[in-house]
Write a protein that holds these residues in place. Structure first.
Motif, PDB file in Angstrom:
ATOM      1  N   THR A 280       0.848  -1.194   0.000  1.00 22.90           N
ATOM      2  CA  THR A 280       0.000   0.000   0.000  1.00 22.90           C
ATOM      3  C   THR A 280       0.881   1.241   0.000  1.00 22.90           C
ATOM      4  O   THR A 280       1.997   1.214   0.514  1.00 22.90           O
ATOM      5  CB  THR A 280      -0.946   0.031   1.216  1.00 22.90           C
ATOM      6  OG1 THR A 280      -1.770   1.188   1.145  1.00 22.90           O
ATOM      7  CG2 THR A 280      -0.190   0.025   2.528  1.00 22.90           C
ATOM      8  N   GLU A 281       0.367   2.319  -0.569  1.00 26.58           N
ATOM      9  CA  GLU A 281       1.072   3.598  -0.555  1.00 26.58           C
ATOM     10  C   GLU A 281       0.700   4.443   0.657  1.00 26.58           C
ATOM     11  O   GLU A 281       1.365   5.424   0.947  1.00 26.58           O
ATOM     12  CB  GLU A 281       0.770   4.389  -1.830  1.00 26.58           C
ATOM     13  CG  GLU A 281       1.386   3.775  -3.054  1.00 26.58           C
ATOM     14  CD  GLU A 281       1.040   4.528  -4.325  1.00 26.58           C
ATOM     15  OE1 GLU A 281       0.027   5.252  -4.354  1.00 26.58           O
ATOM     16  OE2 GLU A 281       1.794   4.383  -5.283  1.00 26.58           O
ATOM     17  N   SER A 282      -0.322   4.073   1.352  1.00 25.35           N
ATOM     18  CA  SER A 282      -0.799   4.823   2.510  1.00 25.35           C
ATOM     19  C   SER A 282      -0.070   4.363   3.778  1.00 25.35           C
ATOM     20  O   SER A 282      -0.212   3.209   4.197  1.00 25.35           O
ATOM     21  CB  SER A 282      -2.304   4.631   2.682  1.00 25.35           C
ATOM     22  OG  SER A 282      -2.723   5.094   3.944  1.00 25.35           O
ATOM     23  N   ALA A 283       0.677   5.274   4.377  1.00 26.01           N
ATOM     24  CA  ALA A 283       1.411   4.929   5.594  1.00 26.01           C
ATOM     25  C   ALA A 283       0.463   4.542   6.727  1.00 26.01           C
ATOM     26  O   ALA A 283       0.728   3.591   7.472  1.00 26.01           O
ATOM     27  CB  ALA A 283       2.298   6.091   6.022  1.00 26.01           C
ATOM     28  N   SER A 284      -0.649   5.259   6.848  1.00 28.22           N
ATOM     29  CA  SER A 284      -1.587   4.943   7.922  1.00 28.22           C
ATOM     30  C   SER A 284      -2.246   3.580   7.693  1.00 28.22           C
ATOM     31  O   SER A 284      -2.442   2.817   8.645  1.00 28.22           O
ATOM     32  CB  SER A 284      -2.642   6.040   8.076  1.00 28.22           C
ATOM     33  OG  SER A 284      -3.408   6.165   6.902  1.00 28.22           O
ATOM     34  N   GLU A 285      -2.581   3.278   6.449  1.00 25.91           N
ATOM     35  CA  GLU A 285      -3.167   1.971   6.147  1.00 25.91           C
ATOM     36  C   GLU A 285      -2.147   0.859   6.393  1.00 25.91           C
ATOM     37  O   GLU A 285      -2.489  -0.195   6.941  1.00 25.91           O
ATOM     38  CB  GLU A 285      -3.651   1.943   4.699  1.00 25.91           C
ATOM     39  CG  GLU A 285      -4.364   0.673   4.309  1.00 25.91           C
ATOM     40  CD  GLU A 285      -4.975   0.791   2.934  1.00 25.91           C
ATOM     41  OE1 GLU A 285      -6.197   1.002   2.850  1.00 25.91           O
ATOM     42  OE2 GLU A 285      -4.222   0.686   1.942  1.00 25.91           O
TER      43      GLU A 285
ATOM     44  N   ASN B 261       5.636  -0.162  -0.511  1.00 25.50           N
ATOM     45  CA  ASN B 261       4.739   0.776  -1.185  1.00 25.50           C
ATOM     46  C   ASN B 261       5.004   0.918  -2.679  1.00 25.50           C
ATOM     47  O   ASN B 261       4.478   1.826  -3.305  1.00 25.50           O
ATOM     48  CB  ASN B 261       4.806   2.147  -0.505  1.00 25.50           C
ATOM     49  CG  ASN B 261       6.187   2.762  -0.582  1.00 25.50           C
ATOM     50  OD1 ASN B 261       7.125   2.173  -1.101  1.00 25.50           O
ATOM     51  ND2 ASN B 261       6.315   3.959  -0.044  1.00 25.50           N
TER      52      ASN B 261
ATOM     53  N   SER C  48      -3.655  -2.752  -1.603  1.00 17.95           N
ATOM     54  CA  SER C  48      -4.563  -1.657  -1.962  1.00 17.95           C
ATOM     55  C   SER C  48      -4.062  -1.057  -3.274  1.00 17.95           C
ATOM     56  O   SER C  48      -2.995  -1.423  -3.769  1.00 17.95           O
ATOM     57  CB  SER C  48      -4.630  -0.598  -0.850  1.00 17.95           C
ATOM     58  OG  SER C  48      -3.393   0.025  -0.688  1.00 17.95           O
TER      59      SER C  48
ATOM     60  N   SER D  67      -1.896   4.216  -6.541  1.00 17.09           N
ATOM     61  CA  SER D  67      -2.306   5.318  -7.424  1.00 17.09           C
ATOM     62  C   SER D  67      -1.130   5.981  -8.126  1.00 17.09           C
ATOM     63  O   SER D  67      -1.271   6.422  -9.268  1.00 17.09           O
ATOM     64  CB  SER D  67      -3.117   6.356  -6.649  1.00 17.09           C
ATOM     65  OG  SER D  67      -2.386   6.826  -5.548  1.00 17.09           O
TER      66      SER D  67
END
Length: 132
Positions: free
Chosen positions: A8-13, A32, A52, A55
């Motif tokens: 995933t690219e989202s650190a929080s996710e 990521n 995920s 993007s």
């Protein structure tokens, strides 16, 4: 020992998913980027891949799983329109974020992987009987 890979690219996710998966898997790694994920998949040999959309690379979760793992078991974290677009890999389950322990366990049941994870952190109602 069961392993899981988060892409995933989202650190929080990534952080949230890592917290949940460390309760169930022996080792969990996150990345990521698609190229790094491909390398990690080969060297780490995860039993489950949680993905995920990427993007920045214009790749949806299902495509990432296809490109990284071929036929490995995967959880696709898809929100909004991503939850209904395109064909899914054969051994995958879609989950609308946020990911929960019970959601992961339900996905593992569908993927026939529940037997390989540590169930000590699961609520008693979702644990499999010890004599299964």
């Amino acid at each position: 020992m069961a392993n899981a890979l988060i892409i995933t690219e989202s650190a929080s996710e990534a952080f949230h998913t890592h917290q949940i998966l460390t309760e169930l898997f022996s080792e969990v790694k996150a990345c990521n980027r698609l190229a790094v994920a491909k390398e990690l998949f080969v060297s780490f040999k995860p039993d489950l891949v949680v993905v995920s959309d990427l993007s920045s690379e214009c790749v949806d979760a299902a495509s990432v799983l296809h490109q990284v793992s071929g036929d490995a078991a995967g959880v696709l974290l898809c929100a909004g329109l991503g939850a209904v677009m395109g064909p899914d890999p054969i051994r995958s389950v879609r989950i609308v974020p946020p990911l929960t322990v019970s959601g992961v366990f339900a996905a593992l049941e569908k993927l026939d992987l529940a037997r390989i994870v540590s169930q000590t952190s699961l609520p008693l109602s979702t644990r499999r009987p010890a004599n299964d």
